[in-house]
Design an enzyme around this catalytic site. Structure first.
Site, PDB file in Angstrom:
ATOM      1  N   LYS A  72      11.364   1.288   7.900  1.00  0.00           N
ATOM      2  CA  LYS A  72      10.539   0.091   8.102  1.00  0.00           C
ATOM      3  C   LYS A  72      11.440  -1.141   8.254  1.00  0.00           C
ATOM      4  O   LYS A  72      12.511  -1.204   7.637  1.00  0.00           O
ATOM      5  CB  LYS A  72       9.594  -0.048   6.896  1.00  0.00           C
ATOM      6  CG  LYS A  72       8.538  -1.137   7.009  1.00  0.00           C
ATOM      7  CD  LYS A  72       7.613  -1.107   5.777  1.00  0.00           C
ATOM      8  CE  LYS A  72       6.587  -2.226   5.784  1.00  0.00           C
ATOM      9  NZ  LYS A  72       5.657  -2.165   4.637  1.00  0.00           N
ATOM     10  N   SER A 148       0.703  -2.312   5.624  1.00  0.00           N
ATOM     11  CA  SER A 148       1.614  -2.937   6.562  1.00  0.00           C
ATOM     12  C   SER A 148       2.636  -1.974   7.185  1.00  0.00           C
ATOM     13  O   SER A 148       3.267  -2.304   8.169  1.00  0.00           O
ATOM     14  CB  SER A 148       2.381  -4.066   5.875  1.00  0.00           C
ATOM     15  OG  SER A 148       3.189  -3.542   4.828  1.00  0.00           O
ATOM     16  N   SER A 172       0.361  -0.461   1.202  1.00  0.00           N
ATOM     17  CA  SER A 172       0.957  -0.416   2.543  1.00  0.00           C
ATOM     18  C   SER A 172       1.612   0.886   2.965  1.00  0.00           C
ATOM     19  O   SER A 172       2.009   1.026   4.120  1.00  0.00           O
ATOM     20  CB  SER A 172       1.966  -1.542   2.699  1.00  0.00           C
ATOM     21  OG  SER A 172       1.287  -2.732   2.992  1.00  0.00           O
TER      22      SER A 172
HETATM   23  N1  GLN Z   1      -2.646  -5.206   2.525  1.00  0.00           N
HETATM   24  C1  GLN Z   1      -2.080  -5.734   1.323  1.00  0.00           C
HETATM   25  C2  GLN Z   1      -1.607  -7.136   1.580  1.00  0.00           C
HETATM   26  O1  GLN Z   1      -1.781  -7.600   2.659  1.00  0.00           O
HETATM   27  C3  GLN Z   1      -0.967  -4.854   0.857  1.00  0.00           C
HETATM   28  C4  GLN Z   1       0.255  -4.992   1.659  1.00  0.00           C
HETATM   29  C5  GLN Z   1       1.387  -4.168   1.147  1.00  0.00           C
HETATM   30  O2  GLN Z   1       1.217  -3.227   0.397  1.00  0.00           O
HETATM   31  N2  GLN Z   1       2.570  -4.555   1.561  1.00  0.00           N
HETATM   32  O3  GLN Z   1      -1.069  -7.775   0.723  1.00  0.00           O
END
Ligand code: GLN
Length: 479
Positions: A72, A148, A172
């Site tokens: 990532k 994400s 995410s």
């Molecule tokens: N969707 C959640 C957020 O926007 C989690 C994102 C994540 O786990 N990085 O904060």
């Protein structure tokens, strides 16, 4: 079958018997990328790919024998662009490797030269917040891959990657794994070093694997976890051989089904699929019982106070001086302002403002401090259930993948995408998402399994047994 379609453990066998070479595996990935990447867009900066000269023969004696791993864009890779899919980190090439990257290299992995797309700074649930534009779901190109870590999940699902690393702050890894029909694990907080993971919310972030099956997840977790003196939140605890947990036996295990996860908002089709999966676990000998996690309803508000507070503080370092993008101005203060105004996307700005607000004098007690207290109650809910149960099983996400654009204009609706994954991060416990079915429209659904801190073995055991008795993980998107 092409080499890129196999799992990592299958390829390791082929590398051992010299039926495959690292170079042939990389070539098959590049061929696949050339074919499907224009549609999927799982990777970023594809045009700038650099092929480092690697000595494959020196890798052949090591455990991974030159097997490539996709990373990532928020995990530091020495000399390779690492930009968190944000304009503000444009051109940033870290001078060092994250600990997980070091560990992978020491195991004989090849770090795949292209990085996986993501929501800017991991802010999001759809990968639509990337500076490079959205990734598409390989099962339906009109849908999001989740986020994400949407690039990592889409790359694995579309065979553009053998396996990948993502990061999980509120879901995410698990949510995109669920949306893309692959396996994703969020390890216990402190299990995997965060050194070199560009911080979003330091008390919640964990790096974890996204893979084609549970065995690969067990292998990859074993390689990246363990104590790191360079991360003060890393826990000094031995690393078990996780592949030993793949016993195929869950007879007599006590599984709790949290009633707060089966309420309004849970899609009817997803609910049915999860209930069938729970029945399957019962048929395999597990004992299931309803349990209660009474503070679940506070998880989303608590998370969006704590996560934005930490994010606003972590993002303060991006001012145009040390990293990436710098706006031009003769005035220093003006340069800071312009850099941040031009460098951050809309969601990043929203979170900086929200986080700064909840930490500000006069509001700190009312929001941040109170959120910390409720966080402790959420953790207690889990502790209580784990006194009597070996694991908890629930949906990973209340819906299957949604359409690109559907929630992009409505941040609150987007925030609710993580309603079932966020509590796990607040409590610091480990959880896995494993494919458990498809909707009538052909979109994957994930089953989430949660366990006590440092009991990843339980997750692998249950997920693997489920997987070995179902065929969901064998299905591939038609691309
Ligand atoms: N969707 C959640 C957020 O926007 C989690 C994102 C994540 O786990 N990085 O904060």
């Amino acid at each position: 079958m092409e080499l890129n379609q196999f799992t990592a453990h299958e390829l390791l066998e082929k590398l051992k018997t010299q039926e495959a070479s690292p170079k042939a595996i990389l070539d098959s990935l590049y061929a696949r990328i050339q074919k499907v990447e224009p549609e999927v867009k799982a990777y970023v900066r594809v045009q700038e790919a650099e092929n480092s000269a690697l000595n494959y023969s020196s890798l052949s004696l090591l455990k991974l024998k030159g097997l490539p791993v996709t990373i990532k864009d928020n995990i530091c890779t020495e000399g390779l662009p690492t930009e968190c899919c944000s304009k503000i980190l444009q051109g940033f090439r870290p001078p060092y490797d994250a600990t997980v990257i070091n560990k992978l290299k020491e195991s004989g992995a090849v770090i795949f030269p292209l990085k996986a797309n993501m929501d800017e700074f991991a802010f999001g649930s759809s990968t639509e917040n990337s500076y490079f534009g959205p990734t598409r779901n390989p099962w339906n190109l009109d849908c999001v891959p989740g986020g994400s870590s949407g690039g990592s999940a889409a790359a694995v699902a579309s065979d553009e990657a053998i396996w990948a690393l993502g990061s999980d702050t509120g879901g995410s890894i698990r949510q995109p794994a669920s949306f893309c029909g692959v396996v994703g694990l969020k390890p216990t907080y402190g299990r995997v070093s965060r050194l070199g993971l560009i911080a979003f919310a330091s008390s919640l972030d964990q790096i974890g694997p996204i893979t084609k099956d549970v065995q690969d997840a067990a292998i990859l977790t074993g390689l990246i976890c363990g104590y790191d003196p360079g991360d003060s939140t890393s826990v000094n605890q031995g690393v078990p051989d996780y592949t030993k947990s793949l016993t195929g036996d869950i007879k007599g295990l006590k599984i709790g089904i949290p009633k707060e996860y089966f309420v309004a908002g849970l899609d009817a089709e997803v609910k049915t699929i999860i209930e069938e999966a729970v029945n399957k676990l019962k048929n395999l000998g597990a004992l299931t019982n309803p349990v209660s996690l009474p503070h679940t309803e506070y998880a989303v508000p608590v998370y969006y106070i704590i996560a934005t507070a930490e994010a606003s503080s972590n993002l303060a370092r991006f001012d145009g001086v040390q990293y990436g993008y710098r706006a031009q101005s003769n005035n220093l203060i003006q340069m800071y302002k312009l850099t941040r105004a031009q460098g951050f996307g809309q969601e990043a700005k929203r979170r900086i403002i929200l986080g700064t607000f909840v930490l500000s004098h006069g509001y700190y007690d009312a929001y941040y401090l109170r959120a910390l207290k409720v966080r402790a109650l959420i953790k207690q809910d889990f502790d209580k259930v784990f006194q009597d149960f070996d694991c908890i099983v629930a949906p990973t996400s209340p819906t299957s993948a949604f359409k690109i654009g559907e929630r992009a204009q409505d941040p609150l609706k987007m925030y609710l995408s993580d309603i079932y994954t966020i509590s796990v991060n607040l409590a610091g416990i480990p959880a896995i998402s494993v494919p458990c079915g498809f909707t009538k429209k052909g979109l994957p659904v994930g089953l989430q399994i949660m366990a006590r801190p440092f009991n990843e073995e339980m997750l692998f055991r249950v997920a693997h047994t489920f997987e070995q008795n179902t065929d969901w993980h064998k299905l591939k998107p038609r691309l």
